[in-house]
Design an enzyme around this catalytic site. Structure first.
Site, PDB file in Angstrom:
ATOM      1  N   HIS A 129      81.639   5.892  19.596  1.00 48.09           N
ATOM      2  CA  HIS A 129      83.048   5.498  19.651  1.00 48.09           C
ATOM      3  C   HIS A 129      83.585   5.556  21.066  1.00 48.09           C
ATOM      4  CE1 HIS A 129      81.964   7.609  15.919  1.00 48.09           C
ATOM      5  NE2 HIS A 129      82.328   6.460  15.386  1.00 48.09           N
TER       6      HIS A 129
HETATM    7  S1  FES Z   1      82.468   9.019  20.472  1.00 49.31           S
HETATM    8 FE1  FES Z   1      82.373   9.321  18.336  1.00 49.31          FE
HETATM    9  S2  FES Z   1      80.549  10.441  18.180  1.00 49.31           S
HETATM   10 FE2  FES Z   1      80.718  10.192  20.301  1.00 49.31          FE
END
Ligand code: FES
Ligand code: HEM
Lengths: 431, 205
Positions: free
Chosen positions: B170
């Site tokens: 993410h």
């Molecule tokens: S940014 Fe969501 S798990 Fe690393």
């Protein structure tokens, strides 16, 4: 259940049974159950769902005869054992894996049907709530099932989803450790997921029984949303709806078979053909398609805890729906404005699903490039922002649009009864 | 519920009284059915004790059923590893498995250390100086749990705009000290408990 049956035990054994365990009578009551005569094909998904559950249980029990839970053996027992060595293993797994997707297609249609026709409104609130419980159990079951083949997506999906619970202060970490049975997703996690994946479908079956019981007390809703007034409004379930449901299951099976025999992996993910590796994350993690809208809501919120709360909140909205709808008219057939907002809601759910499959920072309209307008943390032309707009509509639909429209919208004339919809509608107009 | 009717005082009194009465109650229960159990405070007391015993018993059975899910003794026994640092060249990173999780052992270049120290005064989400994240005199060794503090993916080194790690899941970005600089992760990459046994060996856990 009230008795709607003309059943008379004819043979001695039936009479003996009838005074001890009237199970034949129960069957007769279900078959003769007075059902509104105007149910359309959106009403066949209940039967389709029962069929899906039975299919998953039968194929699942067979798979469990060949599957070996365990980090070292699970992947091989599926990809080599079941897919290549076991007679018809490929077929049975194909049915089970695609069956989960078919199950969710059916449940989403079934739920949208309920929302459109106001089937969750009094006196069917409990029926709706039991349905929401089934949906939650289905999600838990499918999530744990997807972990079992122990491919890369299985493993990292399990890790990301269990870590979601870690977002909650104080209780979060102990709960994830408890779920994992270790410091990370590992053998103990896989074993307990298998145990629970086996158990939950039977719990679902039990809640389905309650769901159908709760259906048989008020009886079916119908496309007009007007309650059954007299015997003229109904037909017996058998043969009318056994045949209609049977035909619908047949059509549904065609779609199912297309997936199983022509596109068995279309709904899966290539990374799940790689055995789980706890040291390497796949470049792009996505959940199964049926979780994508919730995944998009999670990622739309820049803060971890708030994201998790929004995701669970999205499901909580469904539970609250019977008390959010203030309208006196059930069916949106007679609510022209609500119909439009509802159709937008369906499209928004599809958009959320689409966003959930994309990389958050990618441009929605590639030709436009970066707009240069950087709001909060991302460019306006990004999937994050599309998800945010869609998430806002999702929640507004439940919390603002549904309660306000119910009070303000002027519905079209509603028929007096199922049997004379048009005439009654005309009469009401002249009044 | 009956329990709310009895105050603690009347409960006590009721019990003594009840005991005195019990013999005669039993005696006339045959001729006067229903009378024996009619003393409300005595009944309440028995109900409370019975319910408390049942709840206590259920909890005593439930706890083993819940606690069995926590890490088992063999899992806990995996707790520590020793690692020979001479295997890691300057500027390299080695990923080893510790407690079944990835552990980054990074041999930092002077440039990375300087960037990390310079970052001490930036606006940090989880404020920590670089010195707090390494052992004194061993600033070139950065040892981190390779598990993104967002949802646990393994971040990749050498990507992201802070010269450190980038998480593909993410989009969290960590700097050369493993501190969170951008994205949804709330905390810096965790530094496990470890100690230098000598200049070239660390014991982790
Ligand atoms: S940014 Fe969501 S798990 Fe690393
Ligand atoms: C609500 C019903 C069910 C749903 C939605 C469901 C869903 C799933 C899913 C999504 C998978 C992963 C498929 C894959 O990618 O390979 C799976 C695997 C599996 N399921 Fe189920 N399942 C259900 C019922 C059952 C039942 C009753 C059993 C009985 C034990 C079972 C046994 C298994 C086994 C052994 C696997 C691993 C083999 C494989 O991956 O194909 N399932 N399930």
């Amino acid at each position: 259940m009230t008795a709607h049956t003309t059943y008379e035990p004819k043979t001695a054994i039936e009479r003996w049974l009838d005074t001890r365990l009237p199970i034949v009578r129960l069957g007769a009551e279900v078959l003769e159950f007075p059902t509104p005569k105007n149910l359309n094909y959106w009403w066949t998904f209940g039967g389709i769902l029962s069929f899906c559950l039975a299919t998953q249980i039968v194929t699942g029990i067979v798979l469990a005869m060949h599957y070996q839970a365990g980090g070292a053996s699970a992947f091989l027992s599926v990809e080599q054992g079941i897919m290549r060595d076991v007679n018809y293993g490929w077929l049975i797994r194909g049915i089970h894996a695609n069956g989960a997707s078919m199950f969710f297609i059916a449940v989403y249609i079934h739920m949208f049907r309920g929302m459109y026709y106001g089937s969750y409104k009094a006196p069917r609130e409990l029926l709706w709530l039991l349905g929401c419980v089934i949906y939650l159990l289905m999600m838990a079951t499918a999530f744990m099932g997807y972990v079992l083949p122990w491919g890369q997506m299985s493993f990292w999906g399990a890790k990301v989803i269990t870590n979601l619970l870690g977002a909650f202060p104080i209780i979060g970490k102990p709960i994830t450790t408890l779920l994992w049975g270790g410091f990370a997703v590992d053998d103990p996690t896989l074993n307990r997921f298998f145990s629970l994946h086996y158990l939950l479908p039977f719990l679902i079956a039990a809640v389905v029984a309650l769901h159908i019981w709760a259906l048989h007390v008020p009886g079916n809703n119908n496309p007009t949303g007007v309650e059954v007034k007299s015997k003229a409004d109904t037909v017996p379930f058998h043969p009318y709806y056994t045949v209609k449901d049977g035909f619908a299951i047949g059509v549904f099976l065609i779609l199912f078979a297309v997936f199983i025999f022509y596109e068995p992996d279309a709904l899966g993910h290539a990374d799940n053909f790689i055995a789980a590796n706890p040291l390497v994350t796949p470049a792009h993690i996505v959940p199964e398609w049926y979780f994508l809208p919730f995944y998009a809501i999670l990622r739309a919120i820049p803060d971890k805890l708030s994201g998790v709360i929004a995701m669970f909140g999205a499901i909580a909205m469904l539970f609250a729906l019977p008390w959010l709808n203030t309208s006196k008219v059930k069916s949106m057939r007679y609510r022209p404005t609500s119909k439009v907002y509802f159709l937008v809601f369906v499209v928004v759910c599809l958009i959320l699903g689409w966003c959930g499959a994309q990389l958050p920072d990618d441009a929605v309209i590639p030709a436009l490039g970066k707009t240069g307008i950087n709001l909060i943390d991302s460019d306006l032309n990004s999937y994050v922002w599309l998800s945010r707009i869609a998430t806002a509509y999702y929640f507004a639909y439940f919390l603002l649009i549904t309660p306000i429209l119910g009070l303000r919208e002027t519905p079209l004339p509603v028929p007096d009864s199922i049997s004379k919809p048009v005439l009654a509608g005309e009469a009401a107009k002249k009044d | 519920m009956g329990a709310s009717r009895a105050s603690p005082v009347s409960l006590k009194a009721g019990r003594i009284e009840g005991e005195l009465k019990v013999a005669e109650s039993l005696a006339d229960s045959a001729s006067n059915p229903g009378h024996a159990g009619d003393d409300p405070s005595r009944r309440d007391f028995i109900h409370i004790v019975a319910a408390a015993a049942a709840v206590g018993g259920a909890a005593a059975v439930a706890w083993p059923l819940i606690d069995q899910m926590n890490p088992a003794a063999d899992t806990l026994a995996l707790a520590s590893v020793e690692f020979d640092l001479s295997k890691v060249e300057l500027g390299q990173e080695v990923t080893i498995a510790w407690r079944k999780q990835p552990l980054f052992i990074r041999h930092r270049t002077p440039k990375e250390i300087a960037e990390a120290v310079a970052g001490d005064h930036a606006d940090l989400k989880d404020p920590q100086t670089d010195a707090e994240r390494v052992k004194a005199g061993h600033a070139e060794w950065l040892i981190l749990l390779g598990s993104c503090t967002h949802l646990g993916c393994v971040p990749l080194f050498g990507q992201g705009e802070y010269g450190g790690w980038f998480c593909p899941c993410h989009g969290s970005v960590y700097d050369t000290s493993g501190r969170i600089r951008k994205g949804p992760a709330p905390l810096n990459l965790a530094v496990p408990e470890y100690a230098f046994l000598n200049d070239k060996t660390v014991k982790i856990g």
